[in-house]
Design a protein around this motif. Structure first.
Motif, PDB file in Angstrom:
ATOM      1  N   SER A   1       0.829  -1.209   0.000  1.00 34.01           N
ATOM      2  CA  SER A   1       0.000   0.000   0.000  1.00 34.01           C
ATOM      3  C   SER A   1       0.864   1.259   0.000  1.00 34.01           C
ATOM      4  CB  SER A   1      -0.944   0.001   1.205  1.00 34.01           C
ATOM      5  OG  SER A   1      -0.234   0.159   2.418  1.00 34.01           O
ATOM      6  N   ASN A   2       1.971   1.234   0.738  1.00 33.86           N
ATOM      7  CA  ASN A   2       2.873   2.389   0.738  1.00 33.86           C
ATOM      8  C   ASN A   2       3.565   2.554  -0.608  1.00 33.86           C
ATOM      9  OD1 ASN A   2       3.338   3.792   3.577  1.00 33.86           O
ATOM     10  ND2 ASN A   2       2.918   1.638   3.972  1.00 33.86           N
ATOM     11  N   LEU A   3       3.925   1.445  -1.233  1.00 41.64           N
ATOM     12  CA  LEU A   3       4.561   1.518  -2.541  1.00 41.64           C
ATOM     13  C   LEU A   3       3.586   1.950  -3.640  1.00 41.64           C
ATOM     14  CD1 LEU A   3       6.824  -1.662  -2.374  1.00 41.64           C
ATOM     15  CD2 LEU A   3       7.573   0.717  -2.304  1.00 41.64           C
ATOM     16  N   SER A   4       2.296   1.846  -3.358  1.00 41.18           N
ATOM     17  CA  SER A   4       1.295   2.313  -4.333  1.00 41.18           C
ATOM     18  C   SER A   4       0.889   3.760  -4.074  1.00 41.18           C
ATOM     19  CB  SER A   4       0.058   1.409  -4.282  1.00 41.18           C
ATOM     20  OG  SER A   4      -0.582   1.505  -3.021  1.00 41.18           O
ATOM     21  N   GLY A   5       1.496   4.392  -3.061  1.00 38.62           N
ATOM     22  CA  GLY A   5       1.247   5.808  -2.837  1.00 38.62           C
ATOM     23  C   GLY A   5       0.434   6.133  -1.605  1.00 38.62           C
TER      24      GLY A   5
ATOM     25  N   VAL B   1      -0.274   6.328   2.483  1.00 39.56           N
ATOM     26  CA  VAL B   1       0.584   6.682   3.602  1.00 39.56           C
ATOM     27  C   VAL B   1       0.005   6.110   4.887  1.00 39.56           C
ATOM     28  CG1 VAL B   1       1.641   8.567   4.904  1.00 39.56           C
ATOM     29  CG2 VAL B   1       1.299   8.796   2.432  1.00 39.56           C
ATOM     30  N   SER B   2       0.822   5.369   5.634  1.00 41.08           N
ATOM     31  CA  SER B   2       0.405   4.827   6.915  1.00 41.08           C
ATOM     32  C   SER B   2       0.510   5.898   7.992  1.00 41.08           C
ATOM     33  CB  SER B   2       1.280   3.625   7.293  1.00 41.08           C
ATOM     34  OG  SER B   2       1.245   2.639   6.282  1.00 41.08           O
ATOM     35  N   VAL B   3       0.047   5.572   9.191  1.00 42.07           N
ATOM     36  CA  VAL B   3       0.194   6.515  10.302  1.00 42.07           C
ATOM     37  C   VAL B   3       1.684   6.789  10.514  1.00 42.07           C
ATOM     38  CG1 VAL B   3      -1.949   5.882  11.442  1.00 42.07           C
ATOM     39  CG2 VAL B   3       0.131   4.615  11.962  1.00 42.07           C
ATOM     40  N   TRP B   4       2.021   7.978  10.965  1.00 45.13           N
ATOM     41  CA  TRP B   4       3.411   8.439  10.953  1.00 45.13           C
ATOM     42  C   TRP B   4       4.335   7.571  11.783  1.00 45.13           C
ATOM     43  CZ3 TRP B   4       6.128   9.745  15.263  1.00 45.13           C
ATOM     44  CH2 TRP B   4       5.400   9.990  16.442  1.00 45.13           C
TER      45      TRP B   4
ATOM     46  N   LYS C   1       6.736  -0.975  14.233  1.00 42.83           N
ATOM     47  CA  LYS C   1       7.215  -2.217  13.613  1.00 42.83           C
ATOM     48  C   LYS C   1       8.569  -2.611  14.178  1.00 42.83           C
ATOM     49  CE  LYS C   1       6.866  -5.600  10.589  1.00 42.83           C
ATOM     50  NZ  LYS C   1       5.836  -6.652  10.728  1.00 42.83           N
ATOM     51  N   MET C   2       9.438  -1.636  14.480  1.00 42.73           N
ATOM     52  CA  MET C   2      10.724  -1.946  15.106  1.00 42.73           C
ATOM     53  C   MET C   2      10.517  -2.657  16.439  1.00 42.73           C
ATOM     54  SD  MET C   2      13.014   1.487  14.535  1.00 42.73           S
ATOM     55  CE  MET C   2      13.256   2.239  12.921  1.00 42.73           C
ATOM     56  N   VAL C   3       9.572  -2.163  17.237  1.00 44.80           N
ATOM     57  CA  VAL C   3       9.316  -2.759  18.551  1.00 44.80           C
ATOM     58  C   VAL C   3       8.772  -4.178  18.399  1.00 44.80           C
ATOM     59  CG1 VAL C   3       7.952  -2.560  20.663  1.00 44.80           C
ATOM     60  CG2 VAL C   3       8.933  -0.510  19.612  1.00 44.80           C
ATOM     61  N   PHE C   4       7.811  -4.372  17.510  1.00 50.14           N
ATOM     62  CA  PHE C   4       7.246  -5.706  17.283  1.00 50.14           C
ATOM     63  C   PHE C   4       8.330  -6.695  16.850  1.00 50.14           C
ATOM     64  CE2 PHE C   4       3.250  -3.727  17.773  1.00 50.14           C
ATOM     65  CZ  PHE C   4       2.236  -4.670  17.739  1.00 50.14           C
ATOM     66  N   THR C   5       9.171  -6.263  15.926  1.00 53.90           N
ATOM     67  CA  THR C   5      10.219  -7.150  15.410  1.00 53.90           C
ATOM     68  C   THR C   5      11.258  -7.449  16.479  1.00 53.90           C
ATOM     69  OG1 THR C   5       9.888  -6.185  13.212  1.00 53.90           O
ATOM     70  CG2 THR C   5      11.903  -7.457  13.560  1.00 53.90           C
ATOM     71  N   SER C   6      11.632  -6.435  17.253  1.00 53.24           N
ATOM     72  CA  SER C   6      12.621  -6.630  18.307  1.00 53.24           C
ATOM     73  C   SER C   6      12.132  -7.631  19.353  1.00 53.24           C
ATOM     74  CB  SER C   6      12.941  -5.286  18.970  1.00 53.24           C
ATOM     75  OG  SER C   6      13.876  -5.447  20.016  1.00 53.24           O
TER      76      SER C   6
ATOM     77  N   THR D   1       7.410   2.488   5.049  1.00 53.41           N
ATOM     78  CA  THR D   1       6.594   3.400   5.854  1.00 53.41           C
ATOM     79  C   THR D   1       7.371   4.665   6.212  1.00 53.41           C
ATOM     80  OG1 THR D   1       7.203   2.093   7.829  1.00 53.41           O
ATOM     81  CG2 THR D   1       5.067   1.641   6.816  1.00 53.41           C
ATOM     82  N   ALA D   2       8.664   4.522   6.507  1.00 55.80           N
ATOM     83  CA  ALA D   2       9.492   5.699   6.786  1.00 55.80           C
ATOM     84  C   ALA D   2       9.601   6.585   5.542  1.00 55.80           C
ATOM     85  CB  ALA D   2      10.880   5.272   7.257  1.00 55.80           C
ATOM     86  N   GLY D   3       9.734   5.962   4.371  1.00 52.63           N
ATOM     87  CA  GLY D   3       9.809   6.725   3.132  1.00 52.63           C
ATOM     88  C   GLY D   3       8.519   7.472   2.831  1.00 52.63           C
ATOM     89  N   ALA D   4       7.387   6.819   3.081  1.00 55.91           N
ATOM     90  CA  ALA D   4       6.102   7.484   2.863  1.00 55.91           C
ATOM     91  C   ALA D   4       5.923   8.659   3.821  1.00 55.91           C
ATOM     92  CB  ALA D   4       4.965   6.479   3.034  1.00 55.91           C
ATOM     93  N   LEU D   5       6.387   8.496   5.072  1.00 53.49           N
ATOM     94  CA  LEU D   5       6.334   9.590   6.035  1.00 53.49           C
ATOM     95  C   LEU D   5       7.198  10.763   5.581  1.00 53.49           C
ATOM     96  CD1 LEU D   5       5.707  10.884   8.797  1.00 53.49           C
ATOM     97  CD2 LEU D   5       7.629   9.567   9.734  1.00 53.49           C
ATOM     98  N   PHE D   6       8.401  10.471   5.117  1.00 56.97           N
ATOM     99  CA  PHE D   6       9.295  11.528   4.624  1.00 56.97           C
ATOM    100  C   PHE D   6       8.636  12.280   3.470  1.00 56.97           C
ATOM    101  CE2 PHE D   6      12.679  13.197   1.957  1.00 56.97           C
ATOM    102  CZ  PHE D   6      13.537  13.790   2.877  1.00 56.97           C
ATOM    103  N   ALA D   7       8.007  11.546   2.577  1.00 55.05           N
ATOM    104  CA  ALA D   7       7.336  12.183   1.437  1.00 55.05           C
ATOM    105  C   ALA D   7       6.212  13.093   1.912  1.00 55.05           C
ATOM    106  CB  ALA D   7       6.794  11.107   0.498  1.00 55.05           C
ATOM    107  N   ARG D   8       5.465  12.656   2.911  1.00 55.82           N
ATOM    108  CA  ARG D   8       4.373  13.477   3.418  1.00 55.82           C
ATOM    109  C   ARG D   8       4.907  14.774   4.052  1.00 55.82           C
ATOM    110  NH1 ARG D   8       0.565  11.841   8.445  1.00 55.82           N
ATOM    111  NH2 ARG D   8       0.810   9.772   7.554  1.00 55.82           N
ATOM    112  N   LEU D   9       6.004  14.664   4.789  1.00 58.17           N
ATOM    113  CA  LEU D   9       6.567  15.836   5.464  1.00 58.17           C
ATOM    114  C   LEU D   9       7.064  16.886   4.481  1.00 58.17           C
ATOM    115  CD1 LEU D   9       8.600  14.113   8.343  1.00 58.17           C
ATOM    116  CD2 LEU D   9       6.434  15.343   8.534  1.00 58.17           C
ATOM    117  N   PHE D  10       7.587  16.447   3.329  1.00 54.38           N
ATOM    118  CA  PHE D  10       8.174  17.377   2.371  1.00 54.38           C
ATOM    119  C   PHE D  10       7.315  17.577   1.128  1.00 54.38           C
ATOM    120  CE2 PHE D  10      11.753  16.184   4.990  1.00 54.38           C
ATOM    121  CZ  PHE D  10      12.506  17.354   5.069  1.00 54.38           C
TER     122      PHE D  10
END
Length: 454
Positions: A288-292, A294-297, A303-308, A329-338
């Motif tokens: 979904s993020n690769l299709s444009g 954006v998930s919650v910020w 996801k880091m916490v779940f994986t850890s 998800t981090a990339g989609a967030l960066f795109a939203r910010l800028f």
């Protein structure tokens, strides 16, 4: 003249030998990967069709840890790490029992909702089968090592459908800053063969060429550079969070299956609070993020916490698929910010997090081309290299051996495994870091002089 003919004859025999052997390894790993992926897909589909399927996560993690502990301790963790360790410490010797144990425990973990990936088990299964093949033909240690590296490349290529990136990953992931050219040919052959076998047996792959990338401009190029720095910091944070999960697990002195059960219970509670999207492979969120979209910020942080928690407390599975989730998800967030195109920067984050956290910028750059098309290549390469540098001297694979310093102002011992590195700072007098260091010291001295009683 005789020596020249002899040299060429030996090289010809060597080329034919390794094409033959790596083709066999690729076919075996491709078949094993297909069986694993189809079984995994069937298990995940069956489990996810049940309401609150993730309530089975605590007993599933406990059972996975118990099976690993008593049948094949070498199968613990996220797969690729153990193969790297075996190559560096034991010339790639991996027991055959590792393959079925990793197969079973990963399916248990992922189907119940453990936040892990599928490439690590395939690399470990491929490495185990390759090591067994080497023993069967009584190969020496060097040839066994080459075959096991081929197993890594084949596993990676057949899981993600990226034969070239898979081949490079196998020869790049062992050392930070060094590629094993002597294994390049067999790794390519094994990767291509494994991919073709898996594709022929019905494994489908995700390929999504980027439809929108702006024309080159200095302004956009600067944004890509900033994005690479951001992705490098995300990679740094991911490695640290994974380390915290492992440290926390080691401090809790109880029977491992009990710890795993407790961690599974915590993950169930977190899923109820946040979302079940952070459980399992998370492929829907990635796509979904690769299709444009954006998930919650804060998605990449959760996801880091779940994986850890999953990996730190004994869950079985890979680390690369969570890296893709975090990166997209981090990339989609960066795109939203800028105010940028979300799909483009989700793709850049997808590969840049891999480059940084796994220290594989070349494989990640090639993967960008194979998955998203050549138009994104120059931007992905820049972002991947910057992310690789910004992550520092750390890795999601602690058994990697450091071959280079990422800065001449940082003192580290090359030739050591990443887990044992001690980092010191020695800014050079005429460098920018030296200038900044002197300025910081001068400011600190002025502040100290103004303090009462100093």
């Amino acid at each position: 003249m005789y020596n020249r003919v002899r040299e060429q004859t030996i090289l010809f025999i060597s080329v034919v030998k390794w094409i033959f052997l790596s083709s066999i390894v690729g076919a075996i790993v491709g078949l094993a990967t297909t069986i694993f992926l189809k079984t995994l897909n069937w298990s995940v589909a069956g489990a996810s069709s049940l309401p609150y399927y993730f309530l089975a996560l605590p007993p599933a993690m406990a059972l996975s840890v118990a099976i690993t502990k008593y049948l094949a301790p070498d199968a613990e963790g996220h797969g690729t790490e153990k193969v790297i360790e075996a190559i560096h410490t034991n010339f790639g010797r991996i027991k055959l029992i590792v393959a079925p144990v990793k197969f079973i425990t990963t399916i248990l973990t992922v189907a119940a909702g453990g936040s892990v990936g599928k490439e690590g088990p395939c690399a470990q299964i491929g490495g185990s089968l390759s090591s067994c093949l080497a023993d069967l033909f009584r190969f020496d240690d060097n040839d066994r090592r080459k075959l096991v590296i081929c197993g890594i490349s084949a596993g990676f290529a057949s899981v993600f459908g990226t034969p070239i990136a898979g081949a490079i990953f196998g020869v790049e992931v062992l050392f930070v800053g060094q590629i094993l050219y002597d294994v390049l040919l067999p790794s390519f052959v094994a990767g291509v063969m494994a991919f073709e076998v898996s594709a022929a047996l019905g494994v489908t792959y995700f390929h999504d060429p980027i439809k929108f990338v702006p024309m080159f401009s200095e302004y956009f190029f600067i944004k890509v550079i900033i994005a690479g720095i951001f992705f490098g910091l995300c990679s740094f944070l991911l490695v640290e969070v994974l380390g915290l999960g492992k440290s926390l697990s080691e401090k809790i002195k109880v029977w491992e299956p009990v710890k795993a059960f407790a961690a599974g219970a915590v993950l169930v509670c977190l899923a109820l609070v946040f979302s079940t999207r952070y459980l399992g492979l998370g492929l829907e969120t990635i796509q979904s993020n690769l299709s444009g979209q954006v998930s919650v910020w804060y998605s990449f942080l959760i996801k880091m916490v779940f994986t850890s928690l999953t990996l730190g407390f004994g869950g079985s599975g890979g680390i690369i698929t969570p890296i893709f989730f975090i990166g997209s998800t981090a990339g989609a967030l960066f795109a939203r910010l800028f105010g940028l195109d979300a799909a483009t920067f989700a793709a850049l984050g997808f590969v840049s997090l891999l480059a940084g956290s796994a220290n594989t910028p070349i494989a990640a750059s090639i993967m960008a081309v194979e998955l998203f098309g050549p138009v994104v290549a120059p931007y992905a390469t820049i972002a991947c290299i910057i992310s690789f540098l910004m992550t520092g001297h750390r890795s999601v694979y602690p058994s990697q051996i450091l071959s280079i310093k990422k800065s001449q102002s940082i003192q580290v011992q090359t030739g050591e495994i990443m887990e044992n590195l001690t980092v010191a700072f020695k800014p050079r007098g005429k460098s920018i870091t030296g200038f900044v260091s002197r300025m910081a010291r001068a400011v600190k001295d002025k502040i100290d002089k103004r303090r009462p009683g100093v």
